[in-house]
Design an enzyme around this catalytic site. Sequence first.
Site, PDB file in Angstrom:
ATOM      1  N   CYS A   2      -7.403 -35.057  -7.332  1.00 29.47           N
ATOM      2  CA  CYS A   2      -6.945 -34.945  -5.956  1.00 29.47           C
ATOM      3  C   CYS A   2      -7.859 -33.987  -5.204  1.00 29.47           C
ATOM      4  O   CYS A   2      -8.729 -33.343  -5.781  1.00 29.47           O
ATOM      5  CB  CYS A   2      -5.508 -34.425  -5.907  1.00 29.47           C
ATOM      6  SG  CYS A   2      -4.308 -35.474  -6.770  1.00 29.47           S
ATOM      7  N   GLY A  31      -8.998 -38.559  -2.841  1.00 26.63           N
ATOM      8  CA  GLY A  31      -7.651 -39.108  -2.908  1.00 26.63           C
ATOM      9  C   GLY A  31      -7.324 -39.895  -1.660  1.00 26.63           C
ATOM     10  O   GLY A  31      -7.421 -39.373  -0.554  1.00 26.63           O
ATOM     11  N   ASN A 105      -4.337 -30.127  -8.244  1.00 25.71           N
ATOM     12  CA  ASN A 105      -5.282 -31.153  -8.683  1.00 25.71           C
ATOM     13  C   ASN A 105      -5.398 -31.066 -10.193  1.00 25.71           C
ATOM     14  O   ASN A 105      -5.831 -30.043 -10.726  1.00 25.71           O
ATOM     15  CB  ASN A 105      -6.658 -30.919  -8.036  1.00 25.71           C
ATOM     16  CG  ASN A 105      -7.731 -31.826  -8.616  1.00 25.71           C
ATOM     17  OD1 ASN A 105      -7.446 -32.919  -9.078  1.00 25.71           O
ATOM     18  ND2 ASN A 105      -8.974 -31.356  -8.603  1.00 25.71           N
ATOM     19  N   GLY A 106      -4.986 -32.128 -10.900  1.00 25.28           N
ATOM     20  CA  GLY A 106      -5.111 -32.117 -12.351  1.00 25.28           C
ATOM     21  C   GLY A 106      -3.907 -32.738 -13.029  1.00 25.28           C
ATOM     22  O   GLY A 106      -3.096 -33.420 -12.409  1.00 25.28           O
ATOM     23  N   TYR A 263     -19.273 -39.235 -10.891  1.00 26.39           N
ATOM     24  CA  TYR A 263     -18.673 -40.147  -9.929  1.00 26.39           C
ATOM     25  C   TYR A 263     -17.945 -39.491  -8.763  1.00 26.39           C
ATOM     26  O   TYR A 263     -18.192 -39.823  -7.611  1.00 26.39           O
ATOM     27  CB  TYR A 263     -17.691 -41.076 -10.656  1.00 26.39           C
ATOM     28  CG  TYR A 263     -17.046 -42.112  -9.761  1.00 26.39           C
ATOM     29  CD1 TYR A 263     -17.728 -43.262  -9.393  1.00 26.39           C
ATOM     30  CD2 TYR A 263     -15.763 -41.932  -9.265  1.00 26.39           C
ATOM     31  CE1 TYR A 263     -17.146 -44.207  -8.556  1.00 26.39           C
ATOM     32  CE2 TYR A 263     -15.177 -42.872  -8.443  1.00 26.39           C
ATOM     33  CZ  TYR A 263     -15.874 -44.011  -8.088  1.00 26.39           C
ATOM     34  OH  TYR A 263     -15.294 -44.935  -7.266  1.00 26.39           O
TER      35      TYR A 263
END
Length: 571
Positions: A2, A31, A105-106, A263
């Site tokens: 995220c 996101g 985030n995670g 990426y």
Amino acid sequence: MCGIAGILYADPNGTVAPELLDSLLYLQHRGQDAAGMVTCGPRGRLYQCKGSGMARDVFTPSRVSGLSGSMGIGHLRYPTAGSSANSEAQPFYVNSPYGIVLAHNGNLINSLDLIRYLDQEVHRHINTDSDSELLVNVLAAEMDKYNKYRINAEDVLNALAGVFEKCVGGYACAGMIAGYGIIGFRDPHGVRPIVLGERAYPDGTKDYMFASESVVLQALGFTNWYDLKPGEAVVIPKADMKPISRQVATPKSYSPDIFEYVYFARPDSVMDGISVYRSRLAMGDKLATNIVEKFGGLENLRKEVDVVIPVPDTSRHAALHLAVRTGLNYREAFVKNRYVGRTFIMPNQKERQSSVRRKLNAMEAEFRGRNVLIVDDSIVRGTTSKEIVHMAREAGAKRVYFASAAPPIRYNHIYGIDLANTRELVGYNKTEEEISNAIHADRVFYQTLDDLIDACLSSIDPSSKAAQSMIDSASNGNNLGKMDFEVGVFNGNYVTGVEQDYLDHLEQLRADNAAIKARSNALIASATPMANGHDRVSSPSTSPERYKRSSAAYGDAKAATDIGLYNQADY
């Protein structure tokens, strides 16, 4: 995976929402499922807006104008277990104690243990499948132990130390305590990224900002930014605007997720001292050497391949350097429609296949009669890659070779990137020849894991704060003196370790949410309006009995209609 951001203005009369929105727009690639923002105004009052979709759609001018306050937290959601319920849009908020807001985030890999702890020991209700809700409630439970009318930075840091003791996984968080200030912290392995920067004014005052990537801080004029170290927490009270940093957990390793460089991150970001752009160039160099060797020399490669073609966008830099190193022609032969999202986020194979066709168009003049080497950043399920190979052949390519800047992805990602269940990965239990057959390519070439790691390590800026910190740590003999990487998707060795129970739980959660989404879509499709424009009132498809039956079929998995606190007056 995220995107998170948090801003605290020096001016208590400032309005942070517009700039917080700008930060989310810079992070939109992280996101696209949902976006949310919570700001804090006078007397600690919180203002919130959350919803499904892109930031530009959720945060209309009228909504942003209603978000008052000089500090705030923003979040961009990327579903990590297949669910896209509105109730799981972040930031999450708990009112007791003190009013805590958290953007996460995670992934936490001990979520089942945390659910039991929160239920049985501290009696906190959890309403969603999101481990972000678990994390904010663990923090609230730790802060509740102090039972004080007002807290201070020492209390917050001690509470965060308790969070680190209980929560296992990869996580980076930006948070806010109503009327007090903002916080940021990073897991003891440094798997997920977070940076902190400042913006100084002539009168000596400073604004502060947390964000997932450095590009946001640079774009908004924040300087002196640095990556939080594994196990580090920072508290910034608005009363004195002086950041207080502490190593609240012993660093277990320095292992950023290498997939960020392959990426997810923007190429103009620098993460843990590594230029994402330069790391991708280096990946192209390493991949070129590997492919030349596989063809038995440069002359043989040039006889067999006429042109190098990237799959836009993230593979461009690797493909360009591969072409430069080999002396092959480079052509941008796929044109991308930028208004279609990432395909491996799509919930099923048919949607991914049709999305590839919508997203990319092959220019026939660049393929006709040629042997092409297509370069992509990675191959996940193989669905996208197979469609791309078919598009190249339909455009007239004679032979289609396919190269990946990453090694074969053979295992589940457990720290916040929803690649696929392990058995859905095209690389799972397959040789490179079998993968070639699966995606209908003439031959597939993969980066080696050692080369990928070398490509990233060779791109560290020795003058960066992260590099200097590693040098200092190495002299002290602690775990921050050497950078490793989280590479579990390639070899199954996760930095936190993982039990099979969690992997089974993750795959079951994805399957449950996918089934619910399919049933929900079928229900919506059956409840279509009549041709004359009037809604059906009592038809079988929309009768109360029909909805009762459908609702019962949902079981206890979470749906888009779960309780979610978000502004919906004009949705």
